[in-house]
Design an enzyme around this catalytic site. Structure first.
Site, PDB file in Angstrom:
ATOM      1  N   LYS A  94       0.858  -1.195   0.000  1.00  0.00           N
ATOM      2  CA  LYS A  94       0.000   0.000   0.000  1.00  0.00           C
ATOM      3  C   LYS A  94       0.888   1.236   0.000  1.00  0.00           C
ATOM      4  O   LYS A  94       1.962   1.224   0.603  1.00  0.00           O
ATOM      5  CB  LYS A  94      -0.860  -0.004   1.281  1.00  0.00           C
ATOM      6  CG  LYS A  94      -2.070   0.872   1.202  1.00  0.00           C
ATOM      7  CD  LYS A  94      -3.252   0.125   0.629  1.00  0.00           C
ATOM      8  CE  LYS A  94      -4.452   1.025   0.486  1.00  0.00           C
ATOM      9  NZ  LYS A  94      -5.625   0.303  -0.011  1.00  0.00           N
ATOM     10  N   GLY A 192     -25.033   3.748   2.054  1.00  0.00           N
ATOM     11  CA  GLY A 192     -24.017   4.245   1.113  1.00  0.00           C
ATOM     12  C   GLY A 192     -24.357   3.767  -0.284  1.00  0.00           C
ATOM     13  O   GLY A 192     -24.070   2.624  -0.644  1.00  0.00           O
ATOM     14  N   GLY A 194     -23.287   4.867  -3.322  1.00  0.00           N
ATOM     15  CA  GLY A 194     -22.369   5.437  -4.307  1.00  0.00           C
ATOM     16  C   GLY A 194     -22.106   4.435  -5.422  1.00  0.00           C
ATOM     17  O   GLY A 194     -22.982   3.639  -5.777  1.00  0.00           O
ATOM     18  N   VAL A 196     -20.448   1.617  -5.677  1.00  0.00           N
ATOM     19  CA  VAL A 196     -20.642   0.195  -5.394  1.00  0.00           C
ATOM     20  C   VAL A 196     -22.051  -0.064  -4.847  1.00  0.00           C
ATOM     21  O   VAL A 196     -22.775  -0.937  -5.350  1.00  0.00           O
ATOM     22  CB  VAL A 196     -19.571  -0.335  -4.400  1.00  0.00           C
ATOM     23  CG1 VAL A 196     -19.796  -1.806  -4.112  1.00  0.00           C
ATOM     24  CG2 VAL A 196     -18.177  -0.112  -4.949  1.00  0.00           C
TER      25      VAL A 196
HETATM   26  P1  NAD Z   1     -18.443   6.164  -3.273  1.00  0.00           P
HETATM   27  O1  NAD Z   1     -17.731   7.364  -2.772  1.00  0.00           O
HETATM   28  O2  NAD Z   1     -18.808   6.098  -4.714  1.00  0.00           O
HETATM   29  O3  NAD Z   1     -19.810   5.961  -2.449  1.00  0.00           O
HETATM   30  C1  NAD Z   1     -19.874   6.081  -1.061  1.00  0.00           C
HETATM   31  C2  NAD Z   1     -21.283   6.563  -0.734  1.00  0.00           C
HETATM   32  O4  NAD Z   1     -21.414   6.568   0.682  1.00  0.00           O
HETATM   33  C3  NAD Z   1     -21.563   7.984  -1.229  1.00  0.00           C
HETATM   34  O5  NAD Z   1     -22.817   8.024  -1.869  1.00  0.00           O
HETATM   35  C4  NAD Z   1     -21.548   8.805   0.063  1.00  0.00           C
HETATM   36  O6  NAD Z   1     -22.413   9.919   0.003  1.00  0.00           O
HETATM   37  C5  NAD Z   1     -22.039   7.778   1.054  1.00  0.00           C
HETATM   38  N1  NAD Z   1     -21.678   8.071   2.448  1.00  0.00           N
HETATM   39  C6  NAD Z   1     -20.540   8.586   2.945  1.00  0.00           C
HETATM   40  N2  NAD Z   1     -20.619   8.679   4.281  1.00  0.00           N
HETATM   41  C7  NAD Z   1     -21.823   8.198   4.643  1.00  0.00           C
HETATM   42  C8  NAD Z   1     -22.491   8.009   5.879  1.00  0.00           C
HETATM   43  N3  NAD Z   1     -21.911   8.336   7.034  1.00  0.00           N
HETATM   44  N4  NAD Z   1     -23.722   7.475   5.864  1.00  0.00           N
HETATM   45  C9  NAD Z   1     -24.310   7.143   4.696  1.00  0.00           C
HETATM   46  N5  NAD Z   1     -23.736   7.287   3.484  1.00  0.00           N
HETATM   47  C10 NAD Z   1     -22.509   7.811   3.468  1.00  0.00           C
HETATM   48  O7  NAD Z   1     -17.539   4.922  -2.820  1.00  0.00           O
HETATM   49  P2  NAD Z   1     -17.584   3.452  -3.410  1.00  0.00           P
HETATM   50  O8  NAD Z   1     -16.519   3.324  -4.452  1.00  0.00           O
HETATM   51  O9  NAD Z   1     -18.967   3.086  -3.711  1.00  0.00           O
HETATM   52  O10 NAD Z   1     -17.065   2.619  -2.153  1.00  0.00           O
HETATM   53  C11 NAD Z   1     -17.926   2.328  -1.074  1.00  0.00           C
HETATM   54  C12 NAD Z   1     -17.157   1.573   0.002  1.00  0.00           C
HETATM   55  O11 NAD Z   1     -16.617   0.377  -0.560  1.00  0.00           O
HETATM   56  C13 NAD Z   1     -15.956   2.330   0.574  1.00  0.00           C
HETATM   57  O12 NAD Z   1     -15.821   1.986   1.936  1.00  0.00           O
HETATM   58  C14 NAD Z   1     -14.788   1.772  -0.207  1.00  0.00           C
HETATM   59  O13 NAD Z   1     -13.573   1.871   0.514  1.00  0.00           O
HETATM   60  C15 NAD Z   1     -15.212   0.327  -0.365  1.00  0.00           C
HETATM   61  N6  NAD Z   1     -14.577  -0.323  -1.509  1.00  0.00           N
HETATM   62  C16 NAD Z   1     -14.785   0.158  -2.755  1.00  0.00           C
HETATM   63  C17 NAD Z   1     -14.171  -0.472  -3.843  1.00  0.00           C
HETATM   64  C18 NAD Z   1     -14.377   0.012  -5.243  1.00  0.00           C
HETATM   65  O14 NAD Z   1     -14.016  -0.702  -6.192  1.00  0.00           O
HETATM   66  N7  NAD Z   1     -14.979   1.179  -5.443  1.00  0.00           N
HETATM   67  C19 NAD Z   1     -13.360  -1.601  -3.625  1.00  0.00           C
HETATM   68  C20 NAD Z   1     -13.206  -2.098  -2.332  1.00  0.00           C
HETATM   69  C21 NAD Z   1     -13.810  -1.441  -1.270  1.00  0.00           C
END
Ligand code: NAD
Length: 368
Positions: A94, A192, A194, A196
């Site tokens: 990392k 959440g 977003g 994913v």
């Molecule tokens: P993203 O930023 O697209 O979506 C996150 C969503 O969570 C957003 O809509 C945001 O408004 C919402 N959010 C933030 N804080 C919040 C809260 N306190 N309560 C409710 N909603 C809240 O991120 P993502 O890419 O969808 O990733 C989501 C999670 O999955 C993260 O923890 C990320 O580390 C993990 N993750 C993502 C990936 C990937 O490929 N994108 C891979 C592994 C892990």
């Protein structure tokens, strides 16, 4: 000729990386500095037994370099476990950059980081993480071939693969807990929505699940309500929703002693990283009989897409097969946890360590 050192260097200082509580036999820790661009980064390579260390780069305004080192060491070890259980021929590493991604990130800083990564000659392969975008990865990859997750170097945005893996994880958990992997009629709360979370919600909805959704960002929330007929929940109430499955897909640390007491769902499986506020919370979930899909196993779809894709790849059939296998890996973890009456968190760590240890044995035999 220089005079020999009369006194060995002391390594008892608790602030040296070797004595760090999270050091855990790291193979390499690089302190990357570029004064001209104000780059200060730490690149940690935990273990390369299974292959080059793959893990994202995080940009965060750490209060000090000690905090950054702790994060880098903890996250790179996590990547060793994640990549091992994802079946990737990859070790764990990392990078963390000490900067505020909103106000301090510059192309020059990313170029300097790319050069530092290139000097590591492939022992570390970088990718996206908090504070880094596709565009940033494109800039880094002008300096090094050791950057994944870009369109030029593979399949691009990993989020759809992460979502697919989480969906397979939901089905594996439903099969283990309720006897069927069919999500039809199950009540699922996604916190959440977003990249994913929204895709997971859509996949579950398409299979007939009923959805509850929570998000601090209204446009994302309203999209789910309008598109899927989902029920809105306050973010602070999401874990308490009266549902079958709670899917944390926002930020980490949703599972604390307090929230665990309040959870009504019998399954927790979502994409968010670091869902357990502390390792003891895995035991608390086990005590309450709540089936937890370990986060680093269920959310490995993205890293699988990065680790397996080759430059110029457009066909993702093989990658999708490997992402779908996340469901099988989780089933093995659930079954062993049930048999040994242990938390799934502990079993996942043990299984990852076993894979790495077997890799070390194989290497030792080949080297002998
Ligand atoms: P993203 O930023 O697209 O979506 C996150 C969503 O969570 C957003 O809509 C945001 O408004 C919402 N959010 C933030 N804080 C919040 C809260 N306190 N309560 C409710 N909603 C809240 O991120 P993502 O890419 O969808 O990733 C989501 C999670 O999955 C993260 O923890 C990320 O580390 C993990 N993750 C993502 C990936 C990937 O490929 N994108 C891979 C592994 C892990």
């Amino acid at each position: 000729m220089n005079a020999p050192m009369t006194k060995p260097l002391s390594i008892s200082n608790p602030h040296t990386p070797f004595d760090h509580p999270e050091f855990d036999g790291h193979e390499q820790v690089v302190f990357a500095n570029d004064t001209a661009s104000s780059l200060q980064a730490i690149i940690a390579v935990h273990d390369t037994t299974l292959g080059p260390a793959l893990g994202g780069c995080r940009m965060w305004p750490y209060a000090n370099s000690g905090e950054a080192l702790t994060d880098a060491l903890r996250l790179s070890k996590g990547m060793s476990y994640k990549n091992a259980l994802a079946g990737l021929p990859m070790g764990g590493g990392k990078a963390v950059v000490i900067a505020d991604a909103k106000t301090q990130k510059t192309p020059e800083m990313l170029v300097a980081l790319g050069r530092h990564i290139d000097r590591m000659a492939g022992s570390y392969i970088t990718a996206e993480d908090v504070g880094m975008s596709d565009r940033d990865l494109e800039i880094i990859s002008t300096q090094t071939a050791h950057a994944g997750g870009t369109k030029a170097r593979g399949l691009g945005n990993p989020s759809p693969y992460t979502a697919q893996g989480v969906y397979m994880g939901l089905k594996a958990a439903a099969r283990h807990k309720f006897g069927s992997s069919n999500l039809k009629g199950l009540r699922i709360c996604v916190k959440g929505t977003g990249s994913v979370g929204a895709t997971v919600a859509r996949l579950a909805h398409a299979e007939g699940a009923k959805l509850w959704v929570a998000d601090v960002y209204k446009p994302n929330l309203e999209r789910m309500v309008n598109e899927l007929g989902a029920t809105q929940v306050e973010t602070s109430e999401a874990h308490k929703a009266d549902v079958d499955i709670f899917a944390p897909c926002a930020l980490g640390a949703d599972l604390t002693p307090k929230t665990i007491r309040e959870i009504k769902a019998s399954i927790i499986s979502g994409a968010a990283n670091n869902q357990l506020a502390s390792p003891d919370d895995g035991e608390a979930l086990h005590q309450r009989g709540i089936l937890w899909a370990p986060d680093y196993v269920i959310n490995a779809g993205g890293v699988i897409s990065i680790g397996l894709a080759k430059p110029g790849d457009t066909d993702d059939t093989y990658v999708r097969q490997q992402v779908d296998a996340i469901g099988d890996t989780l089933t093995k973890i659930f079954d062993r946890a049930a048999k040994e009456n242990q938390p799934t968190s502990l079993i996942a760590d043990h299984m990852a360590m076993e894979i790495i240890a077997a890799g070390k044995d194989k290497k030792a035999m080949t080297d002998a």
